[in-house]
Design a protein around this motif. Structure first.
Motif, PDB file in Angstrom:
ATOM      1  N   LEU A  23       0.841  -1.375  -0.201  1.00 14.55           N
ATOM      2  CA  LEU A  23       0.111   0.017   0.096  1.00 14.55           C
ATOM      3  C   LEU A  23       0.907   1.352   0.082  1.00 14.55           C
ATOM      4  N   SER A  24       0.352   2.161  -0.654  1.00 13.90           N
ATOM      5  CA  SER A  24       1.033   3.582  -0.615  1.00 13.90           C
ATOM      6  C   SER A  24       0.109   4.690  -0.135  1.00 13.90           C
ATOM      7  N   CYS A  25       0.847   5.855   0.334  1.00 16.16           N
ATOM      8  CA  CYS A  25      -0.143   6.870   1.015  1.00 16.16           C
ATOM      9  C   CYS A  25       0.845   8.066   0.661  1.00 16.16           C
ATOM     10  N   VAL A  26       0.190   8.760  -0.538  1.00 20.16           N
ATOM     11  CA  VAL A  26       1.012   9.986  -0.905  1.00 20.16           C
ATOM     12  C   VAL A  26       0.303  11.307  -0.013  1.00 20.16           C
ATOM     13  N   ALA A  27       1.167  11.932   0.314  1.00 18.72           N
ATOM     14  CA  ALA A  27       0.808  13.418   1.305  1.00 18.72           C
ATOM     15  C   ALA A  27       1.111  14.427   0.317  1.00 18.72           C
ATOM     16  N   SER A  28       0.128  15.421   0.284  1.00 17.19           N
ATOM     17  CA  SER A  28       0.167  16.490  -0.577  1.00 17.19           C
ATOM     18  C   SER A  28      -0.380  17.900   0.207  1.00 17.19           C
ATOM     19  N   GLY A  29      -0.379  18.851  -0.372  1.00 25.19           N
ATOM     20  CA  GLY A  29      -0.894  20.136   0.349  1.00 25.19           C
ATOM     21  C   GLY A  29       0.172  20.542   1.384  1.00 25.19           C
ATOM     22  N   ARG A  30      -0.334  21.292   2.464  1.00 26.72           N
ATOM     23  CA  ARG A  30       0.445  21.628   3.489  1.00 26.72           C
ATOM     24  C   ARG A  30       1.132  20.556   4.379  1.00 26.72           C
ATOM     25  N   THR A  31       1.962  19.696   3.635  1.00 28.33           N
ATOM     26  CA  THR A  31       2.657  18.509   4.566  1.00 28.33           C
ATOM     27  C   THR A  31       3.432  19.212   5.811  1.00 28.33           C
ATOM     28  N   PHE A  32       3.306  18.426   7.062  1.00 29.63           N
ATOM     29  CA  PHE A  32       3.803  18.656   8.236  1.00 29.63           C
ATOM     30  C   PHE A  32       5.399  18.861   8.074  1.00 29.63           C
ATOM     31  N   GLY A  33       5.775  19.606   8.764  1.00 29.83           N
ATOM     32  CA  GLY A  33       7.431  19.909   8.689  1.00 29.83           C
ATOM     33  C   GLY A  33       7.766  18.353   9.259  1.00 29.83           C
ATOM     34  N   ASN A  40      10.591  10.147   2.285  1.00 26.55           N
ATOM     35  CA  ASN A  40      10.355  11.552   2.513  1.00 26.55           C
ATOM     36  C   ASN A  40      10.406  12.639   1.344  1.00 26.55           C
ATOM     37  N   ALA A  41      11.360  12.124   0.430  1.00 27.89           N
ATOM     38  CA  ALA A  41      11.453  12.875  -0.903  1.00 27.89           C
ATOM     39  C   ALA A  41      10.154  12.949  -1.644  1.00 27.89           C
ATOM     40  N   LYS A  42       9.543  11.866  -1.542  1.00 32.40           N
ATOM     41  CA  LYS A  42       8.085  11.546  -2.320  1.00 32.40           C
ATOM     42  C   LYS A  42       6.794  11.801  -1.584  1.00 32.40           C
ATOM     43  N   ASN A  43       7.165  12.073  -0.084  1.00 27.86           N
ATOM     44  CA  ASN A  43       6.203  12.412   0.571  1.00 27.86           C
ATOM     45  C   ASN A  43       5.301  11.343   0.703  1.00 27.86           C
ATOM     46  N   THR A  44       5.856   9.972   0.819  1.00 31.92           N
ATOM     47  CA  THR A  44       4.901   8.703   0.542  1.00 31.92           C
ATOM     48  C   THR A  44       5.342   7.768   1.635  1.00 31.92           C
ATOM     49  N   VAL A  45       4.190   7.322   2.336  1.00 31.67           N
ATOM     50  CA  VAL A  45       4.654   5.900   3.230  1.00 31.67           C
ATOM     51  C   VAL A  45       3.970   4.765   2.806  1.00 31.67           C
ATOM     52  N   TYR A  46       4.661   3.859   2.868  1.00 32.04           N
ATOM     53  CA  TYR A  46       4.259   2.441   2.333  1.00 32.04           C
ATOM     54  C   TYR A  46       3.759   1.610   3.514  1.00 32.04           C
TER      55      TYR A  46
END
Length: 124
Positions: free
Chosen positions: A20-30, A74-80
């Motif tokens: 599974l992948s989860c891509v974060a976008s928008g105002r991503t948290f620091g 982190n570079a892709k703002n993606t958690v697997y």
């Protein structure tokens, strides 16, 4: 506002694998912790796995330890969530959540943003 979009769910036979992948976008948290939860029909949402922003800390539910692996790009703002040796009882909608805090938590109410979820079905 953080947007989270999950993908990778599907139908698999028992003993199989999914990622599974989860891509974060928008105002991503620091710096934020991320988590995967799942909810089966008629059941409460339950914690599956969590990870700190830098990937230094990971946590797993006992029911998935040794079979599932959570990781962060982190570079892709993606958690697997790599899921191996799947069982029929893993069948559920899987959602990812994001926290503003860097500390991992296992309670859904501690998360600030959620994706829509992706269905995982494991046949016996």
């Amino acid at each position: 506002q953080v947007q989270l979009v999950e993908s990778g769910g599907g139908l698999v036979q028992a003993g199989g694998s999914l990622r599974l992948s989860c891509v974060a976008s928008g105002r991503t948290f620091g710096s934020a912790a991320m988590g995967w939860f799942r909810q089966a029909p008629g059941k409460e949402r339950e914690f599956v796995a969590g990870i700190s922003w830098n990937g230094g800390s990971t946590y797993y539910a006992e029911s998935v330890k040794g079979r599932f692996t959570i990781s962060w790009n982190n570079a892709k703002n993606t958690v697997y969530l790599q899921m191996n040796r799947l069982k029929p009882e893993d069948t559920a909608v899987y959602c990812c959540g994001a926290r503003r805090s860097a500390l991992v938590r296992t309670t859904a109410s501690d998360f600030d943003s959620w994706g829509q979820g992706t269905q995982v079905t494991v046949s016996s």
